[in-house]
Design a protein around this motif. Structure first.
Motif, PDB file in Angstrom:
ATOM      1  N   UNK A  21       0.835  -1.201   0.000  1.00  0.00           N
ATOM      2  CA  UNK A  21       0.000   0.000   0.000  1.00  0.00           C
ATOM      3  C   UNK A  21       0.869   1.251   0.000  1.00  0.00           C
ATOM      4  N   UNK A  22       1.912   1.237   0.840  1.00  0.00           N
ATOM      5  CA  UNK A  22       2.793   2.398   0.925  1.00  0.00           C
ATOM      6  C   UNK A  22       3.529   2.628  -0.376  1.00  0.00           C
ATOM      7  N   UNK A  23       3.761   1.556  -1.117  1.00  0.00           N
ATOM      8  CA  UNK A  23       4.553   1.667  -2.338  1.00  0.00           C
ATOM      9  C   UNK A  23       3.729   2.038  -3.553  1.00  0.00           C
ATOM     10  N   UNK A  24       2.415   2.183  -3.383  1.00  0.00           N
ATOM     11  CA  UNK A  24       1.565   2.421  -4.544  1.00  0.00           C
ATOM     12  C   UNK A  24       1.936   3.711  -5.268  1.00  0.00           C
ATOM     13  N   UNK A  25       2.528   4.676  -4.555  1.00  0.00           N
ATOM     14  CA  UNK A  25       2.892   5.938  -5.194  1.00  0.00           C
ATOM     15  C   UNK A  25       4.301   5.962  -5.739  1.00  0.00           C
ATOM     16  N   UNK A  26       5.070   4.861  -5.585  1.00  0.00           N
ATOM     17  CA  UNK A  26       6.440   4.820  -6.086  1.00  0.00           C
ATOM     18  C   UNK A  26       6.409   4.579  -7.584  1.00  0.00           C
ATOM     19  N   UNK A  27       6.831   5.561  -8.360  1.00  0.00           N
ATOM     20  CA  UNK A  27       6.732   5.482  -9.817  1.00  0.00           C
ATOM     21  C   UNK A  27       8.126   5.578 -10.419  1.00  0.00           C
ATOM     22  N   UNK A  28       8.634   4.463 -10.927  1.00  0.00           N
ATOM     23  CA  UNK A  28       9.935   4.436 -11.585  1.00  0.00           C
ATOM     24  C   UNK A  28       9.804   4.389 -13.095  1.00  0.00           C
ATOM     25  N   UNK A  29       8.576   4.401 -13.589  1.00  0.00           N
ATOM     26  CA  UNK A  29       8.338   4.177 -15.017  1.00  0.00           C
ATOM     27  C   UNK A  29       8.892   5.314 -15.870  1.00  0.00           C
ATOM     28  N   UNK A  30       9.242   4.962 -17.104  1.00  0.00           N
ATOM     29  CA  UNK A  30       9.767   5.940 -18.045  1.00  0.00           C
ATOM     30  C   UNK A  30      10.931   5.355 -18.826  1.00  0.00           C
ATOM     31  N   UNK A  39      13.805   7.025  -7.457  1.00  0.00           N
ATOM     32  CA  UNK A  39      13.715   8.245  -8.254  1.00  0.00           C
ATOM     33  C   UNK A  39      14.074   9.405  -7.334  1.00  0.00           C
ATOM     34  N   UNK A  40      15.238  10.020  -7.547  1.00  0.00           N
ATOM     35  CA  UNK A  40      15.692  11.065  -6.642  1.00  0.00           C
ATOM     36  C   UNK A  40      14.987  12.394  -6.899  1.00  0.00           C
ATOM     37  N   UNK A  41      14.510  12.595  -8.121  1.00  0.00           N
ATOM     38  CA  UNK A  41      13.658  13.735  -8.444  1.00  0.00           C
ATOM     39  C   UNK A  41      12.898  13.376  -9.720  1.00  0.00           C
ATOM     40  N   UNK A  42      12.155  14.358 -10.273  1.00  0.00           N
ATOM     41  CA  UNK A  42      11.316  14.064 -11.438  1.00  0.00           C
ATOM     42  C   UNK A  42      12.114  13.574 -12.638  1.00  0.00           C
ATOM     43  N   UNK A  43      13.370  13.990 -12.734  1.00  0.00           N
ATOM     44  CA  UNK A  43      14.151  13.704 -13.936  1.00  0.00           C
ATOM     45  C   UNK A  43      15.298  12.729 -13.709  1.00  0.00           C
ATOM     46  N   UNK A  44      15.452  12.224 -12.498  1.00  0.00           N
ATOM     47  CA  UNK A  44      16.653  11.451 -12.185  1.00  0.00           C
ATOM     48  C   UNK A  44      16.333  10.154 -11.452  1.00  0.00           C
ATOM     49  N   UNK A  45      17.031   9.098 -11.850  1.00  0.00           N
ATOM     50  CA  UNK A  45      16.920   7.784 -11.226  1.00  0.00           C
ATOM     51  C   UNK A  45      18.303   7.377 -10.744  1.00  0.00           C
ATOM     52  N   UNK A  85      20.711   7.780 -13.839  1.00  0.00           N
ATOM     53  CA  UNK A  85      20.039   7.792 -15.133  1.00  0.00           C
ATOM     54  C   UNK A  85      19.147   9.024 -15.232  1.00  0.00           C
ATOM     55  N   UNK A  86      19.076   9.582 -16.439  1.00  0.00           N
ATOM     56  CA  UNK A  86      18.223  10.723 -16.697  1.00  0.00           C
ATOM     57  C   UNK A  86      16.978  10.306 -17.462  1.00  0.00           C
ATOM     58  N   UNK A  87      15.857  10.926 -17.129  1.00  0.00           N
ATOM     59  CA  UNK A  87      14.594  10.639 -17.808  1.00  0.00           C
ATOM     60  C   UNK A  87      14.638  11.218 -19.217  1.00  0.00           C
ATOM     61  N   UNK A  88      14.160  10.434 -20.194  1.00  0.00           N
ATOM     62  CA  UNK A  88      14.089  10.879 -21.583  1.00  0.00           C
ATOM     63  C   UNK A  88      12.634  10.748 -22.045  1.00  0.00           C
ATOM     64  N   UNK A  89      11.785  11.702 -21.658  1.00  0.00           N
ATOM     65  CA  UNK A  89      10.346  11.565 -21.934  1.00  0.00           C
ATOM     66  C   UNK A  89       9.985  11.566 -23.413  1.00  0.00           C
ATOM     67  N   UNK A  90      10.854  12.099 -24.256  1.00  0.00           N
ATOM     68  CA  UNK A  90      10.556  12.156 -25.692  1.00  0.00           C
ATOM     69  C   UNK A  90      11.232  11.046 -26.482  1.00  0.00           C
ATOM     70  N   UNK A  91      11.882  10.118 -25.794  1.00  0.00           N
ATOM     71  CA  UNK A  91      12.549   9.024 -26.465  1.00  0.00           C
ATOM     72  C   UNK A  91      11.631   7.804 -26.551  1.00  0.00           C
ATOM     73  N   UNK A  92      11.804   7.025 -27.603  1.00  0.00           N
ATOM     74  CA  UNK A  92      11.179   5.716 -27.730  1.00  0.00           C
ATOM     75  C   UNK A  92      12.273   4.656 -27.674  1.00  0.00           C
ATOM     76  N   UNK A  93      11.931   3.484 -27.219  1.00  0.00           N
ATOM     77  CA  UNK A  93      12.858   2.357 -27.284  1.00  0.00           C
ATOM     78  C   UNK A  93      12.785   1.803 -28.698  1.00  0.00           C
ATOM     79  N   UNK A  94      13.870   1.947 -29.444  1.00  0.00           N
ATOM     80  CA  UNK A  94      13.887   1.570 -30.850  1.00  0.00           C
ATOM     81  C   UNK A  94      14.294   0.107 -31.028  1.00  0.00           C
ATOM     82  N   UNK A  95      14.100  -0.409 -32.213  1.00  0.00           N
ATOM     83  CA  UNK A  95      14.529  -1.774 -32.501  1.00  0.00           C
ATOM     84  C   UNK A  95      16.050  -1.825 -32.582  1.00  0.00           C
ATOM     85  N   UNK A  96      16.620  -2.798 -31.906  1.00  0.00           N
ATOM     86  CA  UNK A  96      18.053  -3.019 -31.988  1.00  0.00           C
ATOM     87  C   UNK A  96      18.287  -4.523 -31.997  1.00  0.00           C
TER      88      UNK A  96
END
Length: 252
Positions: free
Chosen positions: A41-50, A200-206, A228-239
């Protein structure tokens, strides 16, 4: 498909946030509620996605340690036999015996220092690290399971995690010991045990804090940090590794 995955990830995160907020406005976790349930329950707000890309704490995208960690005689022997493409002992890619340059999976933690981003996707039972490099996928199970007793050794090992506040604590064992720890040839044996604290140490950093414990390779556990830095405009491309076997062209 990548867009649908991203949308689904965001939607799931929003649902979890709303549910957590509604729960907090009612009665909160019951005193009699099991500790594991309270933790989830406490972890429901932990968001590492991106989509994240390495920015610091990794030395020239080659090693987790600026200096050589304290190696056992066995570990030192393996290190001497390594002909890495990076670091002070670096050789040309045509001369390296780094198996990654022959398209062997990098494994954990080597995959973190590939020059490609990763996407973190969260579900109620797992956190998924989806790496652009050769589309390698790592599953971190957060549903309370333990490591199985009959583990089959693999490149990524077997990872289970739990939340401590907004930090994901990951315990990984079950490595096959076929690859190095990093690009400079530091060894990793099948006795490696890695504990990660991912937050996530802040909105842009992991940040990922590592504890490496491999008694076959090293005389004592040692630590490292990757950012690691957040790249909100990046897509994971085929490699596909096989399409990029001419790594030697990178040296020109």
């Amino acid at each position: 498909m990548r867009s649908r995955l991203a949308v689904a990830s965001v939607a799931l995160t929003m649902v979890l946030l709303v549910v957590s907020a509604m729960h907090g406005q009612s009665n909160g976790p019951s005193k009699s509620e099991p500790r594991a349930a309270q933790s989830q329950t406490a972890a429901a707000g932990a968001d590492l996605s991106g989509v994240w890309n390495a920015t610091g704490g990794i030395y020239n995208f080659a090693s987790f340690s600026k200096d050589d960690p304290p190696m056992t005689p066995w570990g030192r022997e393996q290190f001497k036999g390594a002909r890495p493409s990076q670091g002070p002992r670096g050789v040309k890619l045509t001369e390296t015996n780094d198996r990654v340059y022959k398209c062997a999976p990098p494994g954990v933690p080597y995959i973190y220092i590939q020059l490609f981003p990763m996407q973190i996707i969260q579900t109620p039972k797992e956190v998924i690290e989806f790496f652009e490099y050769d589309h390698i996928v790592r599953y971190i199970y957060t549903d309370g399971r333990k490591h199985p007793a009959d583990l089959t050794p693999t490149y990524n090992g077997h990872s289970v995690g739990h939340w401590e506040g907004d930090t994901l604590v990951v315990d990984t064992i079950g490595f096959n010991g076929k690859n190095w720890l990093d690009r400079v040839g530091h060894p990793e044996s099948d006795q490696m045990h890695i504990v990660e604290h991912i937050r996530r140490v802040d909105d842009q950093s992991l940040q990922v804090d590592f504890l490496f414990d491999d008694p076959k390779s090293y005389t004592k556990p040692w630590t490292a940090v990757a950012r690691f830095g957040l790249r909100p405009n990046w897509d994971v491309l085929e490699h596909v590794c096989e399409d990029n076997l001419a790594f030697e062209s990178f040296e020109k």
